[in-house]
Scaffold this motif. Sequence first.
Motif, short mmCIF file in Angstrom:
data_model
loop_
_atom_site.label_atom_id
_atom_site.label_comp_id
_atom_site.label_asym_id
_atom_site.label_seq_id
_atom_site.Cartn_x
_atom_site.Cartn_y
_atom_site.Cartn_z
N ALA A 101 0.83 -1.20 0.00
CA ALA A 101 0.00 0.00 0.00
C ALA A 101 0.87 1.26 0.00
O ALA A 101 0.56 2.22 -0.70
CB ALA A 101 -0.94 -0.01 1.20
N ALA A 102 1.95 1.24 0.76
CA ALA A 102 2.85 2.40 0.80
C ALA A 102 3.51 2.62 -0.56
O ALA A 102 3.68 3.77 -0.99
CB ALA A 102 3.90 2.21 1.89
N LEU A 103 3.89 1.54 -1.23
CA LEU A 103 4.46 1.69 -2.57
C LEU A 103 3.45 2.30 -3.54
O LEU A 103 3.79 3.17 -4.35
CB LEU A 103 4.95 0.34 -3.10
N SER A 104 2.21 1.85 -3.44
CA SER A 104 1.17 2.41 -4.30
C SER A 104 0.90 3.88 -3.96
O SER A 104 0.65 4.69 -4.85
CB SER A 104 -0.11 1.60 -4.18
N MET A 105 0.94 4.22 -2.67
CA MET A 105 0.76 5.62 -2.27
C MET A 105 1.91 6.48 -2.76
O MET A 105 1.71 7.64 -3.12
CB MET A 105 0.61 5.72 -0.75
N TYR A 106 3.11 5.92 -2.80
CA TYR A 106 4.25 6.63 -3.36
C TYR A 106 3.98 6.96 -4.83
O TYR A 106 4.21 8.07 -5.30
CB TYR A 106 5.52 5.80 -3.21
N SER A 107 3.46 5.98 -5.55
CA SER A 107 3.13 6.18 -6.95
C SER A 107 2.05 7.26 -7.10
O SER A 107 2.15 8.14 -7.96
CB SER A 107 2.64 4.86 -7.56
N LEU A 108 1.04 7.22 -6.25
CA LEU A 108 -0.02 8.22 -6.30
C LEU A 108 0.52 9.61 -5.95
O LEU A 108 0.19 10.59 -6.61
CB LEU A 108 -1.16 7.84 -5.35
N GLY A 109 1.36 9.68 -4.92
CA GLY A 109 1.96 10.97 -4.55
C GLY A 109 2.79 11.55 -5.69
O GLY A 109 2.76 12.76 -5.94
N SER A 110 3.51 10.69 -6.39
CA SER A 110 4.29 11.15 -7.55
C SER A 110 3.39 11.67 -8.65
O SER A 110 3.67 12.69 -9.27
CB SER A 110 5.15 10.00 -8.09
N ALA A 111 2.28 10.96 -8.87
CA ALA A 111 1.32 11.40 -9.90
C ALA A 111 0.70 12.75 -9.53
O ALA A 111 0.52 13.62 -10.39
CB ALA A 111 0.24 10.35 -10.10
N ASN A 139 -5.26 3.23 -10.40
CA ASN A 139 -4.03 2.43 -10.46
C ASN A 139 -3.54 2.06 -9.06
O ASN A 139 -3.11 0.93 -8.83
CB ASN A 139 -2.94 3.19 -11.23
N THR A 140 -3.62 2.99 -8.12
CA THR A 140 -3.21 2.73 -6.75
C THR A 140 -4.06 1.63 -6.12
O THR A 140 -3.54 0.69 -5.50
CB THR A 140 -3.30 4.03 -5.91
N VAL A 141 -5.36 1.74 -6.27
CA VAL A 141 -6.27 0.76 -5.68
C VAL A 141 -6.06 -0.62 -6.30
O VAL A 141 -5.94 -1.63 -5.61
CB VAL A 141 -7.74 1.22 -5.83
N VAL A 142 -5.99 -0.67 -7.64
CA VAL A 142 -5.82 -1.95 -8.33
C VAL A 142 -4.46 -2.57 -8.02
O VAL A 142 -4.36 -3.77 -7.73
CB VAL A 142 -6.02 -1.79 -9.85
N THR A 144 -2.48 -2.13 -5.38
CA THR A 144 -2.44 -2.61 -4.01
C THR A 144 -3.27 -3.88 -3.86
O THR A 144 -2.83 -4.86 -3.24
CB THR A 144 -2.97 -1.53 -3.04
N SER A 145 -4.46 -3.88 -4.44
CA SER A 145 -5.34 -5.06 -4.35
C SER A 145 -4.70 -6.29 -4.97
O SER A 145 -4.71 -7.37 -4.37
CB SER A 145 -6.68 -4.77 -5.03
N LEU A 146 -4.16 -6.13 -6.15
CA LEU A 146 -3.54 -7.28 -6.83
C LEU A 146 -2.29 -7.76 -6.10
O LEU A 146 -2.04 -8.97 -6.01
CB LEU A 146 -3.23 -6.95 -8.28
N SER A 147 -1.50 -6.84 -5.57
CA SER A 147 -0.31 -7.22 -4.82
C SER A 147 -0.68 -8.00 -3.56
O SER A 147 -0.07 -9.03 -3.25
CB SER A 147 0.51 -6.00 -4.43
N CYS A 148 -1.68 -7.52 -2.86
CA CYS A 148 -2.12 -8.21 -1.63
C CYS A 148 -2.75 -9.55 -1.98
O CYS A 148 -2.52 -10.54 -1.27
CB CYS A 148 -3.11 -7.34 -0.85
N TYR A 149 -3.52 -9.61 -3.04
CA TYR A 149 -4.16 -10.86 -3.44
C TYR A 149 -3.12 -11.92 -3.83
O TYR A 149 -3.25 -13.08 -3.50
CB TYR A 149 -5.12 -10.62 -4.61
N SER A 150 -2.05 -11.48 -4.51
CA SER A 150 -1.02 -12.42 -4.95
C SER A 150 -0.20 -12.97 -3.79
O SER A 150 0.45 -13.99 -3.92
CB SER A 150 -0.09 -11.77 -5.98
#
Length: 151
Positions: A101-111, A139-142, A144-150
Motif C-alpha cells: 500500500a505504501a508503494l502504491s501511495m508513493y506512486s499516487l503521490g508522484s502522480a 491504479n493505486t487501488v488496483v 495494491t489489491s492485486l499485490s495483496c491478493y497475490s
Amino acid sequence: MLSLKLPRLLSIHQVPKGYREQGILFGYRPPSSSAADCILSIFQMTNETLNIWTHFVPAWPCPPLASLLPCCISPLASSCAHTFSTMSTRARHICYFFDYAALSMYSLGSALAYSAYVFPADWVNSTFHHCYVPIAVFNTVVSTSLSCYSR
C-alpha cells in the motif's frame, strides 16, 4: 553491564516454505518472533538487515512539499515490514500488505506532484489532465489489491 541476547538465526531448511526467499540460504529470523526480537534483529546481520536499513534511513528527511510525504512513508513502511515480518504468518502478510500500500501511495503521490507542478502547459485543463488523477487513484487501488491478493 547490560547484555542483549540477539535472536538465533536459522537456515533455509529451518523455516516454513512461506518464509523462504530464493537464493537466501542462511540468516532467517525465527518465525513467531516477538516484537522485541524483531527490533533487536535490526542490529544483527540477517537476510533482511540491508532491506530494513536501506528503507528506514531515507524515511527521515523532512521534505518541504507535502506531496513528497509518500516518499518518506514508503521506505518507512517497507522498513517496518521487513523488521516485523517474522512475528507470525499473519503479521508477515499484514506487514507486506502495508508495504504494498505504501508503494502504491508513493506512486499516487508522484502522480499528484506531477499533475500539480510539472504537467505540460499545453495539456493543462485537457481531457487527459482531468482524467490523470482519477486514473492514478484507480491504479493505486488496483495495484495494491492485486499485490495483496497475490501474496
